[in-house]
Design a protein around this motif. Structure first.
Motif, PDB file in Angstrom:
ATOM      1  N   ASP A 170     -11.622  -7.536  56.973  1.00 34.50           N
ATOM      2  CA  ASP A 170     -10.201  -7.194  56.904  1.00 34.50           C
ATOM      3  C   ASP A 170      -9.350  -8.463  56.871  1.00 34.50           C
ATOM      4  O   ASP A 170      -9.545  -9.385  57.691  1.00 34.50           O
ATOM      5  N   GLY A 171      -8.416  -8.512  55.940  1.00 34.32           N
ATOM      6  CA  GLY A 171      -7.455  -9.607  55.897  1.00 34.32           C
ATOM      7  C   GLY A 171      -8.059 -10.953  55.522  1.00 34.32           C
ATOM      8  O   GLY A 171      -7.475 -12.003  55.844  1.00 34.32           O
ATOM      9  N   SER A 209     -14.191  -3.375  58.027  1.00 31.15           N
ATOM     10  CA  SER A 209     -14.240  -1.959  57.655  1.00 31.15           C
ATOM     11  C   SER A 209     -15.634  -1.672  57.119  1.00 31.15           C
ATOM     12  O   SER A 209     -16.185  -2.469  56.337  1.00 31.15           O
ATOM     13  N   ASP A 232     -16.654  -4.896  54.653  1.00 32.62           N
ATOM     14  CA  ASP A 232     -15.624  -5.756  54.071  1.00 32.62           C
ATOM     15  C   ASP A 232     -14.810  -6.370  55.212  1.00 32.62           C
ATOM     16  O   ASP A 232     -14.459  -5.695  56.194  1.00 32.62           O
ATOM     17  N   THR A 276     -18.814  -3.438  63.985  1.00 27.91           N
ATOM     18  CA  THR A 276     -17.362  -3.617  64.156  1.00 27.91           C
ATOM     19  C   THR A 276     -17.054  -4.248  65.513  1.00 27.91           C
ATOM     20  O   THR A 276     -16.153  -5.099  65.643  1.00 27.91           O
ATOM     21  N   LYS A 300     -10.124   1.490  54.875  1.00 31.15           N
ATOM     22  CA  LYS A 300      -9.038   0.554  54.594  1.00 31.15           C
ATOM     23  C   LYS A 300      -7.693   1.290  54.540  1.00 31.15           C
ATOM     24  O   LYS A 300      -6.685   0.839  55.108  1.00 31.15           O
ATOM     25  N   ARG A 307      -7.934   0.243  58.548  1.00 27.98           N
ATOM     26  CA  ARG A 307      -8.983  -0.776  58.699  1.00 27.98           C
ATOM     27  C   ARG A 307      -9.633  -0.689  60.091  1.00 27.98           C
ATOM     28  O   ARG A 307      -9.327   0.169  60.883  1.00 27.98           O
ATOM     29  N   ASP A 308     -10.552  -1.670  60.352  1.00 29.47           N
ATOM     30  CA  ASP A 308     -11.211  -1.803  61.644  1.00 29.47           C
ATOM     31  C   ASP A 308     -11.823  -0.481  62.076  1.00 29.47           C
ATOM     32  O   ASP A 308     -11.510   0.081  63.132  1.00 29.47           O
ATOM     33  N   THR A 327     -11.745  -8.276  62.371  1.00 30.46           N
ATOM     34  CA  THR A 327     -12.098  -6.862  62.212  1.00 30.46           C
ATOM     35  C   THR A 327     -12.739  -6.659  60.846  1.00 30.46           C
ATOM     36  O   THR A 327     -12.496  -7.422  59.902  1.00 30.46           O
TER      37      THR A 327
END
Length: 475
Positions: free
Chosen positions: A362-363, A436, A360, A425, A463, A467-468, A434
């Protein structure tokens, strides 16, 4: 009215003795029967792999050809046994030639080996002495068969008929290999030359297509010579054919080959027809050759040009279908495969060996809200390329939702899957984003969608923890 069956046999025998062609023999057989019965009469002979109507009387329409074993005529031809049918309405194999027909007599026409070369068929719409007519039909069919044998056997398939048959095979080809086989077979059959080689457009110029059958001696030499001559030699031959059109050898005298065709002459080719092939606007070539010195006539060359045109159209069709299939199974934005193929792939996951990596961005919602959806789309494309570049050969990446991806990889141990996830990643960070990642390996007898759910749960935990990162799902 009393029928003189012996007179019919005498008349038919006399007429048959004068027939100079198979078609005449069939027509005179029908003519001998017709004055004595209101039946619809037809003679069908085996031509190639079908029964072809050679002579007929008395119906609104007859079938020009009948597939093998179709209808009463096909059954009689296949089994070699006569059929007397008193109630045609109850026979599921009847051919719809006469809607008012009530009865039928069909007998085989024997060949030199005893195997039928065709059938003699009679249809009635009113009462008739069927057993008497069966005896007459069998006696006349026996004489017809003897005359056909004396005249050299059933008529050969014409070149136009061959062309139509092969055109149907080209149109029905479902793969490029099937198409290449159909094109080569058609070229040899229509031209009567021994060898056919297809050259089609490739990424780096014209390419010699692999043989679809074991090549004969001449074809093997031609292929080896052209391969040794290299792509430039092939390109010159293709250019020559497309610049000036099809060319062919007049092989009755020994002549020097042109520089472009010299490699073929060295391979032992003495007769050559070179026909241009167009596929999707790119140039290809059909080479039809023989080690004998022959003289292909212009009609043969014209037929080969028609076949080459059909082959080019069929290639275009296959390429269009392949593109449509690719679009149907791929995400139009990123080019990755999407949920349909992904479902098939995880259904075949090997327990303990296949790892599912739920990914997924991030952000991502913030990107869309701040910079707009076009910026979000550009990010997804960049990220898809970055993730693909970080995966190993054989690993597969799917886009399963807006900013959701899944990688399906084969591993020996869970920690190997975690290392691949960490490479993903790192690849995302290199483009300034980034991701997850949750990792799960299906258990024996565990449905693949359950394993994917565990990977999602591991992703959500990443998450929640900031995250990351990567998390391996609990066993």
């Amino acid at each position: 009215m009393r029928v003189d069956h012996e007179r019919i046999i005498r008349d038919g025998t006399a007429r048959l003795s004068m027939a100079s062609t198979v078609a005449e023999a069939c027509q005179w057989t029908v003519t001998a029967l017709a004055p004595s019965t209101p039946a619809t009469i037809s003679v069908l002979l085996e031509v190639h792999d079908r029964l072809r109507c050679i002579a007929a009387t008395g119906s609104w329409q007859v079938f020009s050809t009948v597939p093998p074993a179709t209808g009463v005529v096909g059954r009689v031809h296949t089994t070699g046994h006569a059929a007397v049918i008193t109630d045609l309405g109850a026979d599921p194999n009847r051919l719809p030639v006469r809607p008012d027909a009530t009865s039928e007599v069909c007998v085989p026409v024997p060949g030199s080996t005893g195997r039928p070369v065709g059938v003699l068929d009679l249809l009635w719409s009113q009462p008739a002495d069927l057993m008497a007519w069966r005896d007459t039909a069998e006696r006349l069919a026996e004489r017809l068969g003897a005359r056909i044998v004396a005249l050299g056997g059933p008529p050969a398939e014409t070149r136009s008929e061959k062309l139509l048959r092969h055109a149907a095979a080209l149109a029905a080809a479902g793969t490029e290999q099937e198409l290449r086989h159909a094109a080569s077979t058609a070229a040899r059959d229509v031209s009567t030359l021994s060898t056919a080689v297809l050259v089609l457009p490739g990424h780096h110029g014209p390419q010699l297509c692999a043989p679809t059958t074991v090549p004969d001696e001449l074809e093997a030499r031609v292929r080896a010579t052209l391969s040794a001559a290299g792509p430039e030699a092939l390109a010159r031959m293709v250019d020559l054919a497309h610049r000036y059109g099809a060319g062919y050898t007049l092989g009755e005298t020994e002549q020097s080959a042109t520089d472009d065709h010299a490699p073929l002459a060295r391979a032992g080719v003495r007769t050559l027809v070179a026909v241009p092939v167009n596929s999707g606007g790119d140039a290809g070539l059909l080479l039809v050759a023989d080690a004998r010195r022959l003289r292909p006539d212009p009609t043969t060359v014209n037929l080969l040009e028609l076949l080459a045109g059909q082959a080019g159209s069929a290639l275009d069709r296959l390429e269009t279908v392949a593109r449509l299939r690719e679009r149907a199974s791929s995400d139009p934005l990123t080019g990755l495969r999407h949920t349909g193929p992904f479902g098939e792939r995880i259904a075949a996951a090997a327990p303990g060996r296949t790892a599912l990596l739920a990914i997924d961005v991030d952000g991502f919602k913030t990107v869309n809200d701040t910079y707009g959806h076009q910026a979000g789309d550009r990010l997804l494309v960049r990220l898809a390329r970055a993730l693909e570049g970080a995966l190993r050969q054989g690993d597969e990446l799917y886009r399963t939702g807006g900013d959701e991806f899944v990688a399906v990889i084969e591993v020996n141990r869970p920690d190997e899957a975690v290392r691949v996830a960490e490479r993903l990643t790192a690849a995302a960070r290199r483009i300034g984003r980034t991701i997850s990642v949750g990792v799960a390996l299906p258990h024996p007898d565990e449905p693949a969608d359950h394993a994917l759910h565990r990977a999602d749960q591991a992703l959500y935990r990443v998450k929640r923890e900031g995250r990351d990162g990567v998390r391996l799902a609990a066993a």
